[in-house]
Design an enzyme around this catalytic site. Sequence first.
Site, PDB file in Angstrom:
ATOM      1  N   CYS A 176      -4.896  -2.898   3.049  1.00  0.00           N
ATOM      2  CA  CYS A 176      -4.614  -2.723   4.462  1.00  0.00           C
ATOM      3  C   CYS A 176      -5.800  -2.984   5.393  1.00  0.00           C
ATOM      4  O   CYS A 176      -6.159  -4.120   5.617  1.00  0.00           O
ATOM      5  CB  CYS A 176      -4.003  -1.358   4.703  1.00  0.00           C
ATOM      6  SG  CYS A 176      -3.032  -1.371   6.209  1.00  0.00           S
ATOM      7  N   LYS A 211      -9.377   1.882  -1.819  1.00  0.00           N
ATOM      8  CA  LYS A 211      -9.572   1.337  -0.467  1.00  0.00           C
ATOM      9  C   LYS A 211     -10.955   1.691   0.073  1.00  0.00           C
ATOM     10  O   LYS A 211     -11.370   2.858   0.052  1.00  0.00           O
ATOM     11  CB  LYS A 211      -8.484   1.891   0.450  1.00  0.00           C
ATOM     12  CG  LYS A 211      -8.460   1.338   1.856  1.00  0.00           C
ATOM     13  CD  LYS A 211      -7.230   1.877   2.570  1.00  0.00           C
ATOM     14  CE  LYS A 211      -7.091   1.360   3.995  1.00  0.00           C
ATOM     15  NZ  LYS A 211      -5.829   1.886   4.617  1.00  0.00           N
ATOM     16  N   GLU A 245       0.862  -1.186   0.000  1.00  0.00           N
ATOM     17  CA  GLU A 245       0.000   0.000   0.000  1.00  0.00           C
ATOM     18  C   GLU A 245       0.900   1.238   0.000  1.00  0.00           C
ATOM     19  O   GLU A 245       1.992   1.217   0.608  1.00  0.00           O
ATOM     20  CB  GLU A 245      -0.845  -0.005   1.281  1.00  0.00           C
ATOM     21  CG  GLU A 245      -1.593   1.262   1.599  1.00  0.00           C
ATOM     22  CD  GLU A 245      -2.162   1.280   3.027  1.00  0.00           C
ATOM     23  OE1 GLU A 245      -1.509   0.753   3.951  1.00  0.00           O
ATOM     24  OE2 GLU A 245      -3.270   1.824   3.196  1.00  0.00           O
ATOM     25  N   GLU A 293      -5.652   8.867   7.903  1.00  0.00           N
ATOM     26  CA  GLU A 293      -6.159   8.423   6.599  1.00  0.00           C
ATOM     27  C   GLU A 293      -7.523   9.022   6.280  1.00  0.00           C
ATOM     28  O   GLU A 293      -7.826   9.271   5.112  1.00  0.00           O
ATOM     29  CB  GLU A 293      -6.229   6.898   6.534  1.00  0.00           C
ATOM     30  CG  GLU A 293      -4.867   6.232   6.502  1.00  0.00           C
ATOM     31  CD  GLU A 293      -4.951   4.791   6.076  1.00  0.00           C
ATOM     32  OE1 GLU A 293      -4.554   3.930   6.885  1.00  0.00           O
ATOM     33  OE2 GLU A 293      -5.409   4.505   4.960  1.00  0.00           O
ATOM     34  N   ASN A 297       0.347  -0.954   5.301  1.00  0.00           N
ATOM     35  CA  ASN A 297       1.256  -0.223   6.184  1.00  0.00           C
ATOM     36  C   ASN A 297       0.588  -0.267   7.551  1.00  0.00           C
ATOM     37  O   ASN A 297      -0.457   0.381   7.735  1.00  0.00           O
ATOM     38  CB  ASN A 297       1.386   1.251   5.786  1.00  0.00           C
ATOM     39  CG  ASN A 297       2.168   1.488   4.510  1.00  0.00           C
ATOM     40  OD1 ASN A 297       3.197   2.145   4.528  1.00  0.00           O
ATOM     41  ND2 ASN A 297       1.692   1.000   3.383  1.00  0.00           N
ATOM     42  N   ASN A 327      -6.907   6.135  -1.578  1.00  0.00           N
ATOM     43  CA  ASN A 327      -5.824   5.197  -1.293  1.00  0.00           C
ATOM     44  C   ASN A 327      -6.030   4.053  -2.276  1.00  0.00           C
ATOM     45  O   ASN A 327      -6.949   3.248  -2.106  1.00  0.00           O
ATOM     46  CB  ASN A 327      -5.937   4.727   0.169  1.00  0.00           C
ATOM     47  CG  ASN A 327      -4.733   3.914   0.615  1.00  0.00           C
ATOM     48  OD1 ASN A 327      -4.072   3.296  -0.222  1.00  0.00           O
ATOM     49  ND2 ASN A 327      -4.469   3.904   1.907  1.00  0.00           N
TER      50      ASN A 327
HETATM   51  N1  ING Z   1      -3.331   0.623   8.663  1.00  0.00           N
HETATM   52  C1  ING Z   1      -3.846  -0.060   9.740  1.00  0.00           C
HETATM   53  C2  ING Z   1      -4.411  -1.434   9.443  1.00  0.00           C
HETATM   54  O1  ING Z   1      -5.620  -1.666   9.428  1.00  0.00           O
HETATM   55  C3  ING Z   1      -4.286   0.172  11.962  1.00  0.00           C
HETATM   56  C4  ING Z   1      -4.719   0.737  10.638  1.00  0.00           C
HETATM   57  C5  ING Z   1      -3.126   0.642  12.517  1.00  0.00           C
HETATM   58  C6  ING Z   1      -5.000  -0.853  12.526  1.00  0.00           C
HETATM   59  C7  ING Z   1      -2.685   0.113  13.729  1.00  0.00           C
HETATM   60  C8  ING Z   1      -4.568  -1.404  13.723  1.00  0.00           C
HETATM   61  C9  ING Z   1      -3.405  -0.937  14.319  1.00  0.00           C
HETATM   62  O2  ING Z   1      -3.583  -2.302   9.314  1.00  0.00           O
HETATM   63  C10 ING Z   1      -3.925   0.936   7.486  1.00  0.00           C
HETATM   64  N2  ING Z   1      -3.144   1.644   6.635  1.00  0.00           N
HETATM   65  O3  ING Z   1      -5.078   0.623   7.235  1.00  0.00           O
END
Ligand code: ING
Length: 318
Positions: free
Chosen positions: A169, A124, A47, A143, A194, A107
């Site tokens: 993601c 996304k 991503e 985001e 990420n 995204n």
């Molecule tokens: N990142 C995360 C994901 O769902 C997140 C959001 C961050 C969830 C930290 C849990 C903990 O993996 C993205 N970019 O969606």
Amino acid sequence: MTRSIRVAAAQLGPVARDESRSSVVARLVGLLGSAADRGAELVVFPELALTSFFPRWWVDPLSEADHWYESEMPGPQTRPLFEEAARRKVGFFLGYAELTGDGHRYNTAVLVDREARIVAKFRKVHIPGHERFEARRPFQHLERYYFEPGPDGFEVHDFLGAKVGMMICNDRRWPETYRVMGLQGVELILCGYNTPVHYAPDPSQDALAGFHNHLVMQAGAYQNGTWVVATAKGGIEEGVDSLAQSAIIAPSGQIVAQALTNADEVIVADCDLDWCDNYKKTLFDFERYRRPECYGLIAAAPERTHDERQQPEESRSR
Ligand code: ING
């Protein structure tokens, strides 16, 4: 003769805030070359693969973030990747920040065939994090400030002899993501992510970041009889420890290949597409065993009370 496709996950280590597009693209070209040398026909990049994960920073006005986005794909700086892919006859999935001509920000990921033609685009669907600067966080996850939710949902494409779907993601954490594609017969789901290890709203989840990452994808793969290839941008990026653990997961839910480092790394597996039917035609024979008449709540809008429940609302425009 089994239907098989050799797929690579091309994991990225950290991308620095000031790293140029051309420097990152050179890394992607190198990873694609390694994957092609190992016989890969399809390479899955992360991503937002072209830049540092910029939603960790607040800028105002939003237009100050425009340089993080691509307004054309391929553009002058990404064309070398398309050219190398065409030379090596390798398809790829590439995640990036998209700024459309009419000012929408998504995204996004593109699916590119072995002649470097873009055959599909995914935006996304599930946008995590928050909309405004939150001072108490050690780093932001903005985001919902930088991206609109994708309006098109999850599609499945005939690609390289397989039924291929895409997610990005946070999408991978929602069972609906897999089932909507499962109902379209998906055999291979491509994903980039990420994922900061630290989750500010509930730090107790930090120690489980790796477990939750694989849990959701192994479950989604098994419950829908599909392969999942998921590629991280990992390592400590601008001070934020980001989960690596890229993985290739079989329709059985087994992890058949996994990254060993938090850096640039290629993992490869032969995905036997006929393995999908071991699950689609038995345990998860949707036609025979599903009870959609019992599942209405899943697609109903939350504010609907029982007697008001109607058809699911159109996805909200921002
Ligand atoms: N990142 C995360 C994901 O769902 C997140 C959001 C961050 C969830 C930290 C849990 C903990 O993996 C993205 N970019 O969606």
